[in-house]
Design a protein around this motif. Structure first.
Motif, PDB file in Angstrom:
ATOM      1  N   LEU A   1       2.803  11.129   0.500  1.00 52.57           N
ATOM      2  CA  LEU A   1       4.012  10.628  -0.140  1.00 52.57           C
ATOM      3  C   LEU A   1       3.673   9.540  -1.162  1.00 52.57           C
ATOM      4  O   LEU A   1       4.290   9.474  -2.227  1.00 52.57           O
ATOM      5  CB  LEU A   1       5.011  10.083   0.891  1.00 52.57           C
ATOM      6  N   LEU A   2       2.684   8.714  -0.862  1.00 54.00           N
ATOM      7  CA  LEU A   2       2.280   7.668  -1.816  1.00 54.00           C
ATOM      8  C   LEU A   2       1.885   8.303  -3.148  1.00 54.00           C
ATOM      9  O   LEU A   2       2.269   7.824  -4.217  1.00 54.00           O
ATOM     10  CB  LEU A   2       1.125   6.843  -1.260  1.00 54.00           C
ATOM     11  N   MET A   3       1.140   9.371  -3.073  1.00 50.58           N
ATOM     12  CA  MET A   3       0.707  10.081  -4.276  1.00 50.58           C
ATOM     13  C   MET A   3       1.882  10.777  -4.961  1.00 50.58           C
ATOM     14  O   MET A   3       1.989  10.773  -6.186  1.00 50.58           O
ATOM     15  CB  MET A   3      -0.379  11.095  -3.927  1.00 50.58           C
ATOM     16  N   GLU A   4       2.764  11.361  -4.173  1.00 50.29           N
ATOM     17  CA  GLU A   4       3.921  12.067  -4.734  1.00 50.29           C
ATOM     18  C   GLU A   4       4.804  11.112  -5.534  1.00 50.29           C
ATOM     19  O   GLU A   4       5.239  11.435  -6.651  1.00 50.29           O
ATOM     20  CB  GLU A   4       4.712  12.702  -3.593  1.00 50.29           C
ATOM     21  N   VAL A   5       5.059   9.925  -4.986  1.00 53.25           N
ATOM     22  CA  VAL A   5       5.894   8.941  -5.688  1.00 53.25           C
ATOM     23  C   VAL A   5       5.200   8.494  -6.974  1.00 53.25           C
ATOM     24  O   VAL A   5       5.842   8.350  -8.019  1.00 53.25           O
ATOM     25  CB  VAL A   5       6.222   7.747  -4.766  1.00 53.25           C
ATOM     26  N   ALA A   6       3.897   8.314  -6.924  1.00 53.10           N
ATOM     27  CA  ALA A   6       3.151   7.934  -8.128  1.00 53.10           C
ATOM     28  C   ALA A   6       3.317   8.987  -9.218  1.00 53.10           C
ATOM     29  O   ALA A   6       3.570   8.657 -10.388  1.00 53.10           O
ATOM     30  CB  ALA A   6       1.674   7.737  -7.786  1.00 53.10           C
ATOM     31  N   THR A   7       3.205  10.239  -8.839  1.00 53.38           N
ATOM     32  CA  THR A   7       3.352  11.334  -9.800  1.00 53.38           C
ATOM     33  C   THR A   7       4.775  11.373 -10.355  1.00 53.38           C
ATOM     34  O   THR A   7       4.977  11.538 -11.561  1.00 53.38           O
ATOM     35  CB  THR A   7       2.987  12.676  -9.136  1.00 53.38           C
ATOM     36  N   GLU A   8       5.770  11.197  -9.475  1.00 52.83           N
ATOM     37  CA  GLU A   8       7.171  11.207  -9.911  1.00 52.83           C
ATOM     38  C   GLU A   8       7.446  10.120 -10.947  1.00 52.83           C
ATOM     39  O   GLU A   8       8.270  10.292 -11.843  1.00 52.83           O
ATOM     40  CB  GLU A   8       8.105  11.015  -8.719  1.00 52.83           C
ATOM     41  N   LEU A   9       6.740   8.985 -10.833  1.00 57.51           N
ATOM     42  CA  LEU A   9       6.955   7.869 -11.764  1.00 57.51           C
ATOM     43  C   LEU A   9       6.060   7.959 -12.997  1.00 57.51           C
ATOM     44  O   LEU A   9       6.065   7.064 -13.843  1.00 57.51           O
ATOM     45  CB  LEU A   9       6.722   6.538 -11.046  1.00 57.51           C
ATOM     46  N   GLY A  10       5.275   9.035 -13.082  1.00 56.33           N
ATOM     47  CA  GLY A  10       4.424   9.215 -14.255  1.00 56.33           C
ATOM     48  C   GLY A  10       3.168   8.364 -14.259  1.00 56.33           C
ATOM     49  O   GLY A  10       2.588   8.115 -15.321  1.00 56.33           O
ATOM     50  N   LEU A  11       2.744   7.914 -13.091  1.00 58.81           N
ATOM     51  CA  LEU A  11       1.514   7.126 -13.017  1.00 58.81           C
ATOM     52  C   LEU A  11       0.300   8.048 -13.102  1.00 58.81           C
ATOM     53  O   LEU A  11       0.404   9.253 -12.835  1.00 58.81           O
ATOM     54  CB  LEU A  11       1.488   6.322 -11.713  1.00 58.81           C
ATOM     55  N   ASP A  12      -0.829   7.493 -13.452  1.00 52.54           N
ATOM     56  CA  ASP A  12      -2.076   8.249 -13.532  1.00 52.54           C
ATOM     57  C   ASP A  12      -2.513   8.576 -12.104  1.00 52.54           C
ATOM     58  O   ASP A  12      -3.068   7.735 -11.399  1.00 52.54           O
ATOM     59  CB  ASP A  12      -3.134   7.409 -14.253  1.00 52.54           C
ATOM     60  N   ALA A  13      -2.247   9.810 -11.674  1.00 50.75           N
ATOM     61  CA  ALA A  13      -2.480  10.220 -10.284  1.00 50.75           C
ATOM     62  C   ALA A  13      -3.953  10.155  -9.912  1.00 50.75           C
ATOM     63  O   ALA A  13      -4.297   9.754  -8.796  1.00 50.75           O
ATOM     64  CB  ALA A  13      -1.931  11.616 -10.048  1.00 50.75           C
ATOM     65  N   GLU A  14      -4.832  10.520 -10.825  1.00 56.41           N
ATOM     66  CA  GLU A  14      -6.260  10.493 -10.522  1.00 56.41           C
ATOM     67  C   GLU A  14      -6.737   9.056 -10.274  1.00 56.41           C
ATOM     68  O   GLU A  14      -7.441   8.774  -9.311  1.00 56.41           O
ATOM     69  CB  GLU A  14      -7.051  11.120 -11.670  1.00 56.41           C
ATOM     70  N   GLU A  15      -6.313   8.137 -11.128  1.00 58.02           N
ATOM     71  CA  GLU A  15      -6.672   6.728 -10.958  1.00 58.02           C
ATOM     72  C   GLU A  15      -6.039   6.159  -9.697  1.00 58.02           C
ATOM     73  O   GLU A  15      -6.617   5.360  -8.978  1.00 58.02           O
ATOM     74  CB  GLU A  15      -6.240   5.926 -12.191  1.00 58.02           C
ATOM     75  N   PHE A  16      -4.827   6.592  -9.420  1.00 55.07           N
ATOM     76  CA  PHE A  16      -4.102   6.159  -8.242  1.00 55.07           C
ATOM     77  C   PHE A  16      -4.853   6.573  -6.980  1.00 55.07           C
ATOM     78  O   PHE A  16      -5.076   5.767  -6.070  1.00 55.07           O
ATOM     79  CB  PHE A  16      -2.701   6.786  -8.264  1.00 55.07           C
ATOM     80  N   ASP A  17      -5.263   7.834  -6.925  1.00 59.21           N
ATOM     81  CA  ASP A  17      -6.014   8.357  -5.790  1.00 59.21           C
ATOM     82  C   ASP A  17      -7.332   7.604  -5.620  1.00 59.21           C
ATOM     83  O   ASP A  17      -7.705   7.222  -4.508  1.00 59.21           O
ATOM     84  CB  ASP A  17      -6.250   9.856  -5.974  1.00 59.21           C
ATOM     85  N   THR A  18      -8.019   7.371  -6.725  1.00 57.61           N
ATOM     86  CA  THR A  18      -9.288   6.642  -6.684  1.00 57.61           C
ATOM     87  C   THR A  18      -9.084   5.231  -6.130  1.00 57.61           C
ATOM     88  O   THR A  18      -9.877   4.755  -5.315  1.00 57.61           O
ATOM     89  CB  THR A  18      -9.925   6.582  -8.086  1.00 57.61           C
ATOM     90  N   ALA A  19      -8.014   4.579  -6.550  1.00 59.09           N
ATOM     91  CA  ALA A  19      -7.731   3.216  -6.073  1.00 59.09           C
ATOM     92  C   ALA A  19      -7.506   3.192  -4.562  1.00 59.09           C
ATOM     93  O   ALA A  19      -7.933   2.261  -3.879  1.00 59.09           O
ATOM     94  CB  ALA A  19      -6.525   2.637  -6.801  1.00 59.09           C
TER      95      ALA A  19
END
Length: 171
Positions: free
Chosen positions: A95-113
């Protein structure tokens, strides 16, 4: 969380100690929004992390929120997670990743973080500071050196914050 709702030089700071898996913190967003609307840039609302042990995904959510800050959407991310606290409890990191994607965040960088733990120190520092000032539950507010515990009851909490803000602002 280092993200705030106004410019960094605000006359009054309201620290909101939240657990992003806490249903009470979601309810407290109405008060936070009302305070932002009433005071505008005269009140700097700062989200601080206090993940509770009873919420197994709150610590990861706090780290995720810090990455959202890095990408310029700290408050929108935190609010989106708080709107889905039950789902976060069930689904966790997906869900953390899904919300990031919904908000247009850089999912790859988000996952790495989330994997490399780059925001651990920030979350740990918030939690340690919260314990030092005797935060025991969420939401808890600190304004003008006064700690207001909303974890027990939110009744009248906004009015108490407003009274302190008015006093500090000379209203």
């Amino acid at each position: 969380m280092s993200d705030s709702t106004t410019a960094p030089v605000s006359p009054v700071v309201l620290e909101a100690w939240f657990d992003l898996q806490c249903p009470d913190c979601f309810q407290a967003l109405d008060d936070v929004r009302a305070l932002r609307e009433k005071y505008g840039d005269r009140l700097d609302v700062q989200l601080r992390h206090f993940p509770l042990a009873k919420h197994k995904h709150a610590y990861a959510a706090a780290q995720a929120a810090e990455e959202a800050v890095e990408q310029g959407k700290g408050w929108p991310y935190a609010e989106a997670l708080l709107a889905r606290t039950a789902e976060l409890g069930e689904r966790g990191e997906p869900l953390l990743m899904e919300v990031a994607t919904e908000l247009g965040l850089d999912a790859e960088e988000f996952d790495t973080a989330l994997i490399d733990g780059r925001h651990l120190l920030t979350v740990d520092a918030d939690e340690a500071e919260g314990k030092a000032i005797k935060v025991t539950g969420t939401p808890t507010y600190v304004i003008g050196g006064e700690r207001l515990d909303g974890g027990r009851s939110q009744d009248g909490l906004r009015e108490r914050v407003e009274a302190i803000a008015d006093r500090l602002l000379g209203v």
